[in-house]
Design an enzyme around this catalytic site. Structure first.
Site, PDB file in Angstrom:
ATOM      1  N   GLY A  10       4.903   8.431 -17.481  1.00 14.39           N
ATOM      2  CA  GLY A  10       5.377   7.040 -17.498  1.00 14.39           C
ATOM      3  C   GLY A  10       4.539   6.196 -16.547  1.00 14.39           C
ATOM      4  O   GLY A  10       3.524   6.658 -15.999  1.00 14.39           O
ATOM      5  N   TYR A  84      15.980   6.842 -18.399  1.00 18.01           N
ATOM      6  CA  TYR A  84      16.182   6.077 -19.631  1.00 18.01           C
ATOM      7  C   TYR A  84      16.012   4.622 -19.216  1.00 18.01           C
ATOM      8  O   TYR A  84      16.876   4.063 -18.524  1.00 18.01           O
ATOM      9  CB  TYR A  84      17.589   6.336 -20.180  1.00 18.01           C
ATOM     10  N   THR A  85      14.893   3.987 -19.603  1.00 15.58           N
ATOM     11  CA  THR A  85      14.550   2.682 -19.028  1.00 15.58           C
ATOM     12  C   THR A  85      14.714   1.506 -20.002  1.00 15.58           C
ATOM     13  O   THR A  85      14.415   0.376 -19.638  1.00 15.58           O
ATOM     14  CB  THR A  85      13.094   2.690 -18.503  1.00 15.58           C
ATOM     15  N   TYR A 149      22.612   0.273 -18.409  1.00 16.19           N
ATOM     16  CA  TYR A 149      21.456   0.797 -17.659  1.00 16.19           C
ATOM     17  C   TYR A 149      21.753   0.799 -16.152  1.00 16.19           C
ATOM     18  O   TYR A 149      21.647   1.831 -15.491  1.00 16.19           O
ATOM     19  CB  TYR A 149      20.210  -0.041 -17.971  1.00 16.19           C
ATOM     20  N   LYS A 153      22.438   4.059 -13.675  1.00 17.41           N
ATOM     21  CA  LYS A 153      21.530   4.295 -12.536  1.00 17.41           C
ATOM     22  C   LYS A 153      22.338   4.373 -11.232  1.00 17.41           C
ATOM     23  O   LYS A 153      22.054   5.199 -10.365  1.00 17.41           O
ATOM     24  CB  LYS A 153      20.468   3.200 -12.446  1.00 17.41           C
TER      25      LYS A 153
HETATM   26  N1  LIG Z   1      10.413  -0.378 -15.695  1.00 17.91           N
HETATM   27  C1  LIG Z   1      11.054  -1.178 -14.843  1.00 17.91           C
HETATM   28  O1  LIG Z   1      10.946  -2.435 -14.885  1.00 17.91           O
HETATM   29  C2  LIG Z   1      11.904  -0.592 -13.740  1.00 17.91           C
HETATM   30  C3  LIG Z   1      12.566  -1.449 -12.872  1.00 17.91           C
HETATM   31  C4  LIG Z   1      13.333  -0.896 -11.846  1.00 17.91           C
HETATM   32  C5  LIG Z   1      13.424   0.474 -11.719  1.00 17.91           C
HETATM   33  N2  LIG Z   1      12.789   1.293 -12.597  1.00 17.91           N
HETATM   34  C6  LIG Z   1      12.929   2.746 -12.428  1.00 17.91           C
HETATM   35  O2  LIG Z   1      11.662   3.244 -12.039  1.00 17.91           O
HETATM   36  C7  LIG Z   1      11.514   4.593 -12.510  1.00 17.91           C
HETATM   37  C8  LIG Z   1      10.186   4.729 -13.224  1.00 17.91           C
HETATM   38  O3  LIG Z   1      10.182   3.837 -14.332  1.00 17.91           O
HETATM   39  P1  LIG Z   1       8.966   3.754 -15.343  1.00 17.91           P
HETATM   40  O4  LIG Z   1       8.919   2.352 -15.859  1.00 17.91           O
HETATM   41  O5  LIG Z   1       7.756   4.370 -14.726  1.00 17.91           O
HETATM   42  O6  LIG Z   1       9.521   4.694 -16.507  1.00 17.91           O
HETATM   43  P2  LIG Z   1       8.812   5.054 -17.903  1.00 17.91           P
HETATM   44  O7  LIG Z   1       7.461   4.445 -17.967  1.00 17.91           O
HETATM   45  O8  LIG Z   1       9.818   4.786 -18.971  1.00 17.91           O
HETATM   46  O9  LIG Z   1       8.591   6.634 -17.751  1.00 17.91           O
HETATM   47  C9  LIG Z   1       9.640   7.548 -17.764  1.00 17.91           C
HETATM   48  C10 LIG Z   1       9.100   8.868 -18.291  1.00 17.91           C
HETATM   49  O10 LIG Z   1      10.162   9.832 -18.272  1.00 17.91           O
HETATM   50  C11 LIG Z   1      10.130  10.532 -19.524  1.00 17.91           C
HETATM   51  N3  LIG Z   1      11.403  11.163 -19.851  1.00 17.91           N
HETATM   52  C12 LIG Z   1      12.365  10.698 -20.693  1.00 17.91           C
HETATM   53  N4  LIG Z   1      13.346  11.626 -20.810  1.00 17.91           N
HETATM   54  C13 LIG Z   1      12.988  12.685 -20.050  1.00 17.91           C
HETATM   55  C14 LIG Z   1      13.564  13.943 -19.795  1.00 17.91           C
HETATM   56  N5  LIG Z   1      14.735  14.327 -20.341  1.00 17.91           N
HETATM   57  N6  LIG Z   1      12.933  14.802 -18.970  1.00 17.91           N
HETATM   58  C15 LIG Z   1      11.752  14.446 -18.402  1.00 17.91           C
HETATM   59  N7  LIG Z   1      11.137  13.274 -18.609  1.00 17.91           N
HETATM   60  C16 LIG Z   1      11.754  12.399 -19.436  1.00 17.91           C
HETATM   61  C17 LIG Z   1       9.745   9.430 -20.490  1.00 17.91           C
HETATM   62  O11 LIG Z   1       9.394   9.946 -21.763  1.00 17.91           O
HETATM   63  P3  LIG Z   1       9.667   8.989 -23.065  1.00 17.91           P
HETATM   64  O12 LIG Z   1       8.602   7.952 -22.998  1.00 17.91           O
HETATM   65  O13 LIG Z   1       9.556   9.923 -24.205  1.00 17.91           O
HETATM   66  O14 LIG Z   1      11.045   8.424 -22.876  1.00 17.91           O
HETATM   67  C18 LIG Z   1       8.588   8.781 -19.729  1.00 17.91           C
HETATM   68  O15 LIG Z   1       7.380   9.484 -19.895  1.00 17.91           O
HETATM   69  C19 LIG Z   1      12.757   4.864 -13.369  1.00 17.91           C
HETATM   70  O16 LIG Z   1      13.693   5.553 -12.600  1.00 17.91           O
HETATM   71  C20 LIG Z   1      13.294   3.489 -13.683  1.00 17.91           C
HETATM   72  O17 LIG Z   1      14.685   3.492 -13.916  1.00 17.91           O
HETATM   73  C21 LIG Z   1      12.023   0.786 -13.595  1.00 17.91           C
END
Ligand SMILES: NC(=O)c1ccc[n+]([C@@H]2O[C@H](COP(=O)([O-])OP(=O)(O)OC[C@H]3O[C@@H](n4cnc5c(N)ncnc54)[C@H](OP(=O)(O)O)[C@@H]3O)[C@@H](O)[C@H]2O)c1
Length: 320
Positions: A10, A84-85, A149, A153
């Site tokens: 991710g 799950y984002t 969401y 979290k």
């Molecule tokens: N994006 C935002 O704006 C944002 C804002 C605040 C906080 N956050 C938090 O920051 C963190 C990182 O976010 P990110 O944007 O880097 O997330 P991301 O790009 O969605 O990456 C998450 C990764 O986890 C994988 N994944 C899904 N289900 C899984 C499972 N059962 N076991 C292992 N891996 C799994 C996903 O695969 P798939 O692609 O197949 O699902 C993806 O490769 C998360 O905790 C998120 O909640 C994000």
């Protein structure tokens, strides 16, 4: 140390790969999906051809699989980048969102408790939002999520803390990077291809460049290593265990964010106008104000955070 990264393909996981390249620690990168060709090409562009792009399959909903890899690789710390984002889709998928955002982090915490390791977990500004705060949210402020969401979290944070494992929970916001899908990449495309664009100005927060977050995770891991080293990693408590806020510095709306994306990319022909959230019907009500107060992480770890436009400029430079 031996460090396990989950969700390594991710946005944040890929930035962790870049920082791990110059680390003396051993990293194991895991995910349920393989790295895409696009991500591998970007990793090589940013960090050189010898960057580690391999992924070991690990589904963090499976506690036996977690324990197997943790024990086999003698893991000292987990950095959980998996979640799950999809904020909108979560509204119709409570069970899956809860499984990934609450039960799976609890699995990781149980595994770290069993081997006396540290769990670094990422949470979100969307644990806030129902109350119309207009001052930056502090760590001890009551969670008031507006949707599934944020609620799942928040539950994940509570489940981790309840296991009693050493933990660092970092709530972040508006994450973007050179990898995967995100707001910056979407707006780069739209402002390059559309003559006009409306973007909401009544949701205010702070963008976070995932590379900056990865650097702070690195600082935390180094600090933990220093504290744990003398006891050969047998300390039962990490003195800085707790919940922290992390984003870039500054405040903006999605409209302001888009204006700067277009400006840095040189997409000058698109007319970008502010609008209200109700012009874009969404299954979930998003927080109107979710600016995070980062005083705690800055003071405890002695770090300075980049201003949001400086980091945005760097990311866009890498992308275009
Ligand atoms: N994006 C935002 O704006 C944002 C804002 C605040 C906080 N956050 C938090 O920051 C963190 C990182 O976010 P990110 O944007 O880097 O997330 P991301 O790009 O969605 O990456 C998450 C990764 O986890 C994988 N994944 C899904 N289900 C899984 C499972 N059962 N076991 C292992 N891996 C799994 C996903 O695969 P798939 O692609 O197949 O699902 C993806 O490769 C998360 O905790 C998120 O909640 C994000």
């Amino acid at each position: 140390m031996n460090i396990l990264v989950t969700g390594a393909n991710g946005q944040l996981g890929n930035e962790m790969r870049i920082l791990a390249k110059n680390s003396a620690d051993k990293y194991v990168f895991t995910d349920v999906v393989d790295a895409t060709e696009e991500s591998i090409a970007m990793l090589k562009k940013l960090a050189g051809d010898d960057i580690k792009t391999e992924t070991e399959h690990l589904d963090i909903t499976n506690i036996d699989a977690i324990l197997e890899v943790v024990k086999r690789e003698k893991i000292d710390a987990i950095v959980n980048c998996a979640a799950y984002t999809n904020v909108d889709a979560a509204e119709d998928n409570y069970d899956l969102a809860e499984l990934l955002n609450a039960k799976a982090p609890e699995n990781l915490a149980i595994a770290m408790k069993e081997v006396n390791g540290l769990l670094v977990h990422i949470s979100t500004d969307y644990v806030f939002g129902k109350e119309p705060y207009n001052t930056p949210c502090k760590e001890d402020q009551k969670g008031t999520p507006t949707g599934v969401y944020g609620a799942t979290k928040l539950l994940g944070e509570q489940k981790i803390i309840a296991t009693g494992c050493k933990h660092m929970i970092l709530r972040t916001a508006w994450l973007y990077s050179e990898f995967g899908k995100n707001f910056v990449k979407t707006m780069l495309n739209l402002t390059a291809s559309k003559p006009q664009l409306k973007v909401v100005f009544d949701q205010v927060g702070t963008p976070t460049y995932a590379y900056d977050l990865a650097q702070t995770i690195n600082t935390i891991l180094e600090d933990y290593k220093k504290e744990a080293f003398n006891s050969q990693f047998s300390i039962l408590n990490y003195s800085k265990s707790g919940v922290y806020h992390f984003s870039n510095e500054g405040v903006c709306s999605w409209y302001d964010f888009t204006k700067m994306i277009a400006e840095y990319a040189g997409n000058t022909s698109c007319d970008i106008q502010p609008c209200h959230s109700n012009e874009f019907p969404s299954p979930v009500k998003r927080p109107a104000f979710s600016v995070l107060d980062k005083t705690k992480v800055k003071e405890l770890f002695g770090i300075k955070l980049p201003y949001w436009t400086d980091s945005l400029k760097q990311c866009i430079h890498n992308l275009v």
